[in-house]
Design an enzyme around this catalytic site. Structure first.
Site, PDB file in Angstrom:
ATOM      1  NE  ARG A   1      68.403  58.983  -6.405  1.00 47.65           N
ATOM      2  CZ  ARG A   1      68.950  59.471  -5.172  1.00 47.65           C
ATOM      3  NH1 ARG A   1      70.402  59.615  -5.013  1.00 47.65           N
ATOM      4  NH2 ARG A   1      68.328  59.110  -4.158  1.00 47.65           N
TER       5      ARG A   1
ATOM      6  CB  THR B   1      57.278  65.834 -13.843  1.00 46.01           C
ATOM      7  OG1 THR B   1      56.701  65.674 -12.721  1.00 46.01           O
ATOM      8  CG2 THR B   1      57.750  67.485 -14.067  1.00 46.01           C
TER       9      THR B   1
ATOM     10  CB  SER C   1      61.580  72.997  -8.541  1.00 47.61           C
ATOM     11  OG  SER C   1      61.536  72.120  -9.342  1.00 47.61           O
TER      12      SER C   1
ATOM     13  CE1 TYR D   1      62.855  66.567 -12.657  1.00 39.06           C
ATOM     14  CE2 TYR D   1      61.017  67.219 -11.336  1.00 39.06           C
ATOM     15  CZ  TYR D   1      61.701  66.538 -12.098  1.00 39.06           C
ATOM     16  OH  TYR D   1      60.735  65.440 -12.565  1.00 39.06           O
ATOM     17  CG  HIS D   2      58.760  70.643 -10.969  1.00 33.10           C
ATOM     18  ND1 HIS D   2      59.274  70.467  -9.723  1.00 33.10           N
ATOM     19  CD2 HIS D   2      57.930  69.438 -11.107  1.00 33.10           C
ATOM     20  CE1 HIS D   2      58.741  69.593  -9.093  1.00 33.10           C
ATOM     21  NE2 HIS D   2      57.744  69.021  -9.742  1.00 33.10           N
TER      22      HIS D   2
ATOM     23  CE  LYS E   1      61.503  65.273 -15.594  1.00 30.77           C
ATOM     24  NZ  LYS E   1      62.102  63.979 -16.455  1.00 30.77           N
TER      25      LYS E   1
ATOM     26  CB  THR F   1      57.226  66.216   7.627  1.00 34.84           C
ATOM     27  OG1 THR F   1      57.630  65.284   6.612  1.00 34.84           O
ATOM     28  CG2 THR F   1      58.121  65.951   8.926  1.00 34.84           C
TER      29      THR F   1
HETATM   30  P1  NAD Z   1      66.129  58.130 -10.361  1.00 35.20           P
HETATM   31  O1  NAD Z   1      67.060  59.394 -10.061  1.00 35.20           O
HETATM   32  O2  NAD Z   1      66.043  57.156  -9.254  1.00 35.20           O
HETATM   33  O3  NAD Z   1      66.607  57.511 -11.736  1.00 35.20           O
HETATM   34  C1  NAD Z   1      67.310  58.419 -12.872  1.00 35.20           C
HETATM   35  C2  NAD Z   1      68.371  57.414 -13.445  1.00 35.20           C
HETATM   36  O4  NAD Z   1      68.925  58.270 -14.496  1.00 35.20           O
HETATM   37  C3  NAD Z   1      69.349  57.367 -12.618  1.00 35.20           C
HETATM   38  O5  NAD Z   1      69.775  56.089 -12.283  1.00 35.20           O
HETATM   39  C4  NAD Z   1      70.676  58.083 -12.828  1.00 35.20           C
HETATM   40  O6  NAD Z   1      72.013  57.840 -12.486  1.00 35.20           O
HETATM   41  C5  NAD Z   1      70.273  58.389 -14.305  1.00 35.20           C
HETATM   42  N1  NAD Z   1      70.901  59.373 -15.039  1.00 35.20           N
HETATM   43  C6  NAD Z   1      70.601  60.682 -14.716  1.00 35.20           C
HETATM   44  N2  NAD Z   1      71.152  61.684 -15.378  1.00 35.20           N
HETATM   45  C7  NAD Z   1      71.909  60.863 -16.451  1.00 35.20           C
HETATM   46  C8  NAD Z   1      72.755  60.872 -17.526  1.00 35.20           C
HETATM   47  N3  NAD Z   1      73.088  62.366 -17.874  1.00 35.20           N
HETATM   48  N4  NAD Z   1      73.083  59.958 -18.356  1.00 35.20           N
HETATM   49  C9  NAD Z   1      72.963  58.933 -18.114  1.00 35.20           C
HETATM   50  N5  NAD Z   1      72.007  58.490 -16.974  1.00 35.20           N
HETATM   51  C10 NAD Z   1      71.575  59.412 -16.111  1.00 35.20           C
HETATM   52  O7  NAD Z   1      64.737  58.748 -10.815  1.00 35.20           O
HETATM   53  P2  NAD Z   1      63.307  58.162 -10.995  1.00 35.20           P
HETATM   54  O8  NAD Z   1      62.698  58.336  -9.800  1.00 35.20           O
HETATM   55  O9  NAD Z   1      63.665  56.832 -11.265  1.00 35.20           O
HETATM   56  O10 NAD Z   1      62.665  59.003 -12.052  1.00 35.20           O
HETATM   57  C11 NAD Z   1      63.000  58.833 -13.248  1.00 35.20           C
HETATM   58  C12 NAD Z   1      62.446  59.720 -14.324  1.00 35.20           C
HETATM   59  O11 NAD Z   1      60.918  59.884 -14.124  1.00 35.20           O
HETATM   60  C13 NAD Z   1      62.991  61.030 -14.128  1.00 35.20           C
HETATM   61  O12 NAD Z   1      63.041  61.754 -15.414  1.00 35.20           O
HETATM   62  C14 NAD Z   1      62.020  61.875 -13.131  1.00 35.20           C
HETATM   63  O13 NAD Z   1      61.830  63.316 -13.547  1.00 35.20           O
HETATM   64  C15 NAD Z   1      60.483  61.193 -13.753  1.00 35.20           C
HETATM   65  N6  NAD Z   1      59.465  61.404 -12.643  1.00 35.20           N
HETATM   66  C16 NAD Z   1      59.707  60.676 -11.462  1.00 35.20           C
HETATM   67  C17 NAD Z   1      58.847  60.755 -10.617  1.00 35.20           C
HETATM   68  C18 NAD Z   1      59.044  60.064  -9.074  1.00 35.20           C
HETATM   69  O14 NAD Z   1      58.186  60.100  -8.071  1.00 35.20           O
HETATM   70  N7  NAD Z   1      60.015  59.367  -8.837  1.00 35.20           N
HETATM   71  C19 NAD Z   1      57.612  61.251 -10.988  1.00 35.20           C
HETATM   72  C20 NAD Z   1      57.391  61.910 -12.178  1.00 35.20           C
HETATM   73  C21 NAD Z   1      58.380  61.774 -12.892  1.00 35.20           C
HETATM   74  N1  USQ Z   2      55.821  67.366   0.898  1.00 38.05           N
HETATM   75  C1  USQ Z   2      55.484  67.367   2.160  1.00 38.05           C
HETATM   76  N2  USQ Z   2      56.039  66.762   3.068  1.00 38.05           N
HETATM   77  C2  USQ Z   2      57.241  66.115   2.871  1.00 38.05           C
HETATM   78  C3  USQ Z   2      57.575  65.963   1.364  1.00 38.05           C
HETATM   79  C4  USQ Z   2      56.842  66.736   0.467  1.00 38.05           C
HETATM   80  O1  USQ Z   2      54.251  68.054   2.567  1.00 38.05           O
HETATM   81  O2  USQ Z   2      57.875  65.344   3.925  1.00 38.05           O
HETATM   82  C5  USQ Z   2      55.110  68.081  -0.178  1.00 38.05           C
HETATM   83  C6  USQ Z   2      55.930  68.999  -1.123  1.00 38.05           C
HETATM   84  O3  USQ Z   2      55.711  70.485  -0.419  1.00 38.05           O
HETATM   85  C7  USQ Z   2      54.969  68.955  -2.289  1.00 38.05           C
HETATM   86  C8  USQ Z   2      54.233  67.550  -2.377  1.00 38.05           C
HETATM   87  O4  USQ Z   2      54.609  67.178  -0.944  1.00 38.05           O
HETATM   88  O5  USQ Z   2      53.883  69.835  -2.372  1.00 38.05           O
HETATM   89  C9  USQ Z   2      55.197  66.664  -3.271  1.00 38.05           C
HETATM   90  O6  USQ Z   2      56.548  66.637  -2.995  1.00 38.05           O
HETATM   91  P1  USQ Z   2      57.362  65.598  -3.509  1.00 38.05           P
HETATM   92  O7  USQ Z   2      58.919  65.638  -2.822  1.00 38.05           O
HETATM   93  O8  USQ Z   2      56.832  64.064  -3.213  1.00 38.05           O
HETATM   94  O9  USQ Z   2      57.418  65.633  -5.204  1.00 38.05           O
HETATM   95  P2  USQ Z   2      58.183  66.571  -6.016  1.00 38.05           P
HETATM   96  O10 USQ Z   2      59.087  67.653  -5.337  1.00 38.05           O
HETATM   97  O11 USQ Z   2      56.974  67.429  -6.744  1.00 38.05           O
HETATM   98  O12 USQ Z   2      58.755  65.611  -6.938  1.00 38.05           O
HETATM   99  C10 USQ Z   2      58.361  64.291  -7.269  1.00 38.05           C
HETATM  100  C11 USQ Z   2      59.670  63.543  -7.973  1.00 38.05           C
HETATM  101  C12 USQ Z   2      59.839  64.214  -9.246  1.00 38.05           C
HETATM  102  C13 USQ Z   2      58.440  64.320 -10.045  1.00 38.05           C
HETATM  103  C14 USQ Z   2      57.503  64.862  -9.316  1.00 38.05           C
HETATM  104  C15 USQ Z   2      56.154  64.724  -9.881  1.00 38.05           C
HETATM  105  O13 USQ Z   2      60.812  63.904  -7.049  1.00 38.05           O
HETATM  106  O14 USQ Z   2      60.818  63.691 -10.001  1.00 38.05           O
HETATM  107  O15 USQ Z   2      58.515  64.845 -11.190  1.00 38.05           O
HETATM  108  O16 USQ Z   2      57.231  64.198  -7.834  1.00 38.05           O
HETATM  109  S1  USQ Z   2      55.121  66.070  -9.818  1.00 38.05           S
HETATM  110  O17 USQ Z   2      55.085  66.555  -8.307  1.00 38.05           O
HETATM  111  O18 USQ Z   2      53.572  65.699 -10.349  1.00 38.05           O
HETATM  112  O19 USQ Z   2      55.464  67.062 -10.686  1.00 38.05           O
END
Ligand code: NAD
Ligand code: USQ
Length: 397
Positions: A35, A144, A179, A181-182, A185, A253
């Site tokens: 990260r 997620t 996406s 990414y999603h 998951k 935004t």
């Molecule tokens: P983050 O990127 O801040 O933390 C993830 C950590 O995992 C980082 O420190 C990174 O270095 C480490 N990592 C990634 N790949 C790795 C690998 N192959 N081996 C070892 N370490 C590795 O993300 P976060 O926001 O803390 O999110 C954590 C988890 O929660 C993620 O799986 C994310 O999908 C999930 N999640 C986050 C949110 C959100 O809004 N932040 C929402 C829903 C789900």
């Molecule tokens: N969005 C805006 N304006 C911005 C940024 C985002 O309108 O400036 C909108 C996006 O279009 C989207 C929503 O806000 O509709 C959420 O976007 P986001 O970037 O906050 O979240 P997302 O891309 O969905 O991803 C984040 C985390 C991810 C986690 C996910 C939860 O980065 O790790 O899995 O939230 S969820 O969305 O419920 O799947």
């Protein structure tokens, strides 16, 4: 319990590690620091300065916390992962360690492939390690809410009872994420459910909503224990970005019309949900899914909540949506399982936003305004070189 937190240097992993330790568990953290490497690649960084993992662990210990062990390495390296699990002997493994930004996964082919390889292979290695070392280890996996997309029926907790042509079954809830990414998951969820069926693994999949906030009781105790606070258009999540834009006097935004509705959760509830899931493990062979969210709001409602709470002037701008997402849709989410285990949710409030505004104000000079502008476009299938800092290396190699 002995709990190993994968991704323990990240935005959520670090506060969770401290929270579990503060609640009497023996904690270990695993991270490969990728990260921090994405920051170099993208030329962005946390709004709030963060310490190295070594310093964080030393400060936690010096302030009276139980020692947290650390392991530096990559989940994709199975030898490292097996050795770590054998050494730490966890009862529970909390898996946060994935590439988690939707825009990052949509930059181009390389970033999509990297995201899915990192996330899916890392999780498969974890499943095999647990399958071969000790099947009693409970895997608590961060999924997620976006796995589900925006279906025109209510979103249940992972499973759906259906009747089709007079016959009934219980199936994994259909997924239509937005996406690569999603999608990673979704692939993880299917692999884990299969592992529960064939090897009797114990898995809790936490389908978490968009997290907001930056402070927990433990991160607030010392500036050296803070967690990262992302605001850039790739890693910054929507409410955190809106709060920062309000403080900087920039318009909030909203992408597109703003009627898109999302599930959200306060970071203080994230750490508590993980504790609750750990302390009440899934049964052998059970693939248990919790919708880890506390409320739902449209983007316009989120933006208005922030502008109404902000003491100064603030405004909202609607940008052409860089993503492909349905704007007007049904969105009703069942999220009772964690509340049944004892979660008492923090809802988005003026109090939280006010404390976020204060933190942002203290660090406002660190903001790179260019990083706030969305650049990754879902409709372009290639070439987002402009989002990668000049001269920097792509993290996936
Ligand atoms: P983050 O990127 O801040 O933390 C993830 C950590 O995992 C980082 O420190 C990174 O270095 C480490 N990592 C990634 N790949 C790795 C690998 N192959 N081996 C070892 N370490 C590795 O993300 P976060 O926001 O803390 O999110 C954590 C988890 O929660 C993620 O799986 C994310 O999908 C999930 N999640 C986050 C949110 C959100 O809004 N932040 C929402 C829903 C789900
Ligand atoms: N969005 C805006 N304006 C911005 C940024 C985002 O309108 O400036 C909108 C996006 O279009 C989207 C929503 O806000 O509709 C959420 O976007 P986001 O970037 O906050 O979240 P997302 O891309 O969905 O991803 C984040 C985390 C991810 C986690 C996910 C939860 O980065 O790790 O899995 O939230 S969820 O969305 O419920 O799947």
């Amino acid at each position: 319990m002995r709990i190993l937190v994968l991704g323990g240097d990240g935005y959520l992993g670090w506060p969770t590690a401290m929270y579990l330790s503060a609640n009497g568990h023996q904690v270990g953290v695993v991270d490969n620091m990728v990260r921090r490497a994405y920051d170099h690649e993208l030329g962005s960084g946390s709004l709030v300065p963060i310490e190295t993992l070594a310093t964080r662990l030393a400060v936690w210990h010096d302030r009276g916390g139980d020692s947290i062990s650390s392991y530096y390495g990559d989940l994709v390296d199975s030898d490292f992962l097996y050795a770590t699990i054998r050494d730490f002997e966890p009862d529970t493994i909390v898996h946060f360690a994935e590439q988690r930004a939707a825009p990052y996964s949509m930059i181009d082919r390389k970033h999509a492939v990297y995201t899915q390889m990192n996330n899916v292979v890392g999780t498969l290695n974890l499943m095999y390690a647990v399958g071969e070392i000790d099947r009693d280890i409970h895997i608590v996996k961060l999924g997620t809410m976006g796995e589900y997309g925006t279906p025109n029926i209510d979103i249940e907790e992972g499973w759906l009872d259906i009747t089709h042509k007079g016959r009934s079954d219980r199936v994994l809830f259909p997924k239509r994420p937005g996406s690569f990414y999603h999608l990673s998951k979704v692939h993880d969820s299917h692999n884990l459910e299969f592992g529960c069926r064939i090897w009797g693994l114990r898995v809790t999949d936490l389908n978490q909503g968009v997290v907001y906030g930056q402070e927990t009781e433990q991160t607030a105790a010392d500036p050296r224990l803070v967690t990262r606070f992302d605001y850039d258009a790739v890693f910054g999540t929507v409410l955190n970005r809106f709060a920062i834009q309000a403080v900087l006097g920039l318009p909030l935004t909203v992408y597109g019309g703003g009627s898109q509705t999302r599930a959200i959760i306060d970071i203080r509830d994230t750490v508590e949900c993980v504790r609750l899931a750990c302390q009440s493990p899934a049964a052998a062979g059970e693939f248990r899914v919790f919708n880890q969210t506390t409320e739902t709001m449209s983007l316009t409602e989120m933006a208005k909540t922030v502008t109404n709470s902000f003491p100064g002037a603030s405004s909202i701008v609607h940008l052409e949506n860089p993503r492909v997402e349905i704007e007007d849709h049904h969105f009703s989410v069942v999220h009772t399982a964690l509340e049944d285990l004892g979660l008492s949710p923090h809802l988005l409030s003026d109090t939280l936003l006010t404390s976020m505004f204060d933190i942002i104000d203290q660090h406002r000079d660190r903001v790179d305004r260019n990083a706030l502008t969305p650049g990754v476009n879902w409709r372009a299938s290639a070439n987002a070189a402009s989002h990668v800092a000049q001269g920097s290396e792509y993290v996936g190699g």
